[in-house]
Write an enzyme that holds these catalytic residues in place. Structure first.
Site, PDB file in Angstrom:
ATOM      1  N   HIS A  85       0.669  -1.589  -0.110  1.00 13.98           N
ATOM      2  CA  HIS A  85       0.018   0.251  -0.201  1.00 13.98           C
ATOM      3  C   HIS A  85       0.890   1.344  -0.083  1.00 13.98           C
ATOM      4  O   HIS A  85       2.457   1.276   0.668  1.00 13.98           O
ATOM      5  CB  HIS A  85      -0.853  -0.075   1.457  1.00 13.98           C
ATOM      6  CG  HIS A  85      -1.934   0.799   1.462  1.00 13.98           C
ATOM      7  ND1 HIS A  85      -2.008   2.195   1.628  1.00 13.98           N
ATOM      8  CD2 HIS A  85      -3.264   0.813   0.998  1.00 13.98           C
ATOM      9  CE1 HIS A  85      -2.652   2.644   1.016  1.00 13.98           C
ATOM     10  NE2 HIS A  85      -3.485   2.024   0.916  1.00 13.98           N
ATOM     11  N   GLU A 133      -3.341   3.407  -6.970  1.00 13.49           N
ATOM     12  CA  GLU A 133      -4.058   4.625  -6.279  1.00 13.49           C
ATOM     13  C   GLU A 133      -2.569   6.289  -6.139  1.00 13.49           C
ATOM     14  O   GLU A 133      -1.851   5.741  -5.228  1.00 13.49           O
ATOM     15  CB  GLU A 133      -3.712   3.821  -5.012  1.00 13.49           C
ATOM     16  CG  GLU A 133      -5.166   3.482  -4.845  1.00 13.49           C
ATOM     17  CD  GLU A 133      -5.518   2.569  -3.390  1.00 13.49           C
ATOM     18  OE1 GLU A 133      -6.582   3.271  -2.016  1.00 13.49           O
ATOM     19  OE2 GLU A 133      -4.365   2.069  -2.019  1.00 13.49           O
TER      20      GLU A 133
HETATM   21  O1  LIG Z   1      -5.940   4.534   0.013  1.00 14.32           O
HETATM   22  C1  LIG Z   1      -7.102   4.629   0.114  1.00 14.32           C
HETATM   23  C2  LIG Z   1      -7.423   2.824   0.187  1.00 14.32           C
HETATM   24  O2  LIG Z   1      -6.539   1.892   0.761  1.00 14.32           O
HETATM   25  C3  LIG Z   1      -8.381   5.114  -0.663  1.00 14.32           C
HETATM   26  O3  LIG Z   1      -7.872   6.328   0.679  1.00 14.32           O
HETATM   27  P1  LIG Z   1      -8.885   7.077   0.597  1.00 14.32           P
HETATM   28  O4  LIG Z   1     -10.415   6.584   0.296  1.00 14.32           O
HETATM   29  O5  LIG Z   1      -9.155   7.788   1.750  1.00 14.32           O
HETATM   30  O6  LIG Z   1      -8.956   8.046  -0.215  1.00 14.32           O
END
Ligand SMILES: O=C(CO)COP(=O)(O)O
Length: 214
Positions: A85, A133
């Protein structure tokens, strides 16, 4: 569309979110999983909700103080694990090792990545899925699928070019059914989200809205 709620280290009640997610999943038929702190995996799994770890170590049993073993999270009820992550980045060799450790423990895997180039590299390691992400959009109010649809499409293409069997998720700023629907239209097989649920006054109503976009 698979909805995975990452509770990170937010000060929410993991059982309240897990119970809401279980109930919304049962009522809607949607696949929803909750990824709590490692220490909360067993009691979250006991609610009946699909439960994921936020990370597993590349290590197997042995002299590895502080490691979160894939075998341990699986034994405590986890069905899968996030790896790499954005808030818990690993070296490439350790991403590979964690994917293999998860495989040994029969955990499903989603390897996170910042951008499409990393998505391609992650897909080459043989996880079940990769997730794009963009760090700058994490925790914000605007969904990645709205703020930067091209990054989702490019991530889907990058994974497809390496291994068509690897699903692509997207995450960052996802909080509504419309966000889920837009992500699906761009080719995502699911979404990762955190703050939209973990910081909500009423997690169940947010989850109900999210599944409306599937
Ligand atoms: O890092 C995330 C999920 O793993 C995304 O976070 P948010 O939904 O708070 O933007």
């Amino acid at each position: 569309m698979f909805i995975l709620v990452n509770l990170k280290a937010y000060p929410c009640d993991p059982i309240e979110v897990a119970t809401a997610a279980r109930d919304v999943a049962e009522a809607s038929g949607a696949r929803i999983a909750v990824s709590p702190q490692a220490a909360d995996i067993a009691r979250v799994a006991d609610t009946g909700v699909e439960t994921w770890a936020q990370h597993v170590s590349p290590n197997a049993h042995g002299s590895h103080t502080g490691s979160t073993l894939a075998e341990a999270v699986a034994d405590n009820g986890a069905a899968g694990t996030l790896i790499n992550h954005s808030e818990n980045r690993l070296k490439l060799a350790d991403v590979d090792g964690s994917v293999r450790a998860a495989g040994r423990a029969d955990l499903e895997t989603i390897v996170c990545a910042n951008n499409p180039a990393q998505v391609g590299a992650a897909a080459a390691l043989g996880p079940d899925a990769v997730a794009v992400e963009p760090p700058e959009l994490i925790g914000g109010d605007v969904s990645v699928a709205t703020a930067d649809p091209g990054i989702v499409e490019d991530a889907v293409a990058a994974a497809e070019a390496v291994d068509p069997a690897v699903d692509v998720f997207c995450g960052a700023g996802v909080s509504t059914g419309e966000d889920v629907s837009t992500a699906g239209d761009l080719g995502a097989a699911g979404v990762l989200l955190a703050s939209g649920v973990a910081k909500a006054d009423d997690p169940e109503s947010v989850l109900e809205d999210l599944v409306s976009g599937i």
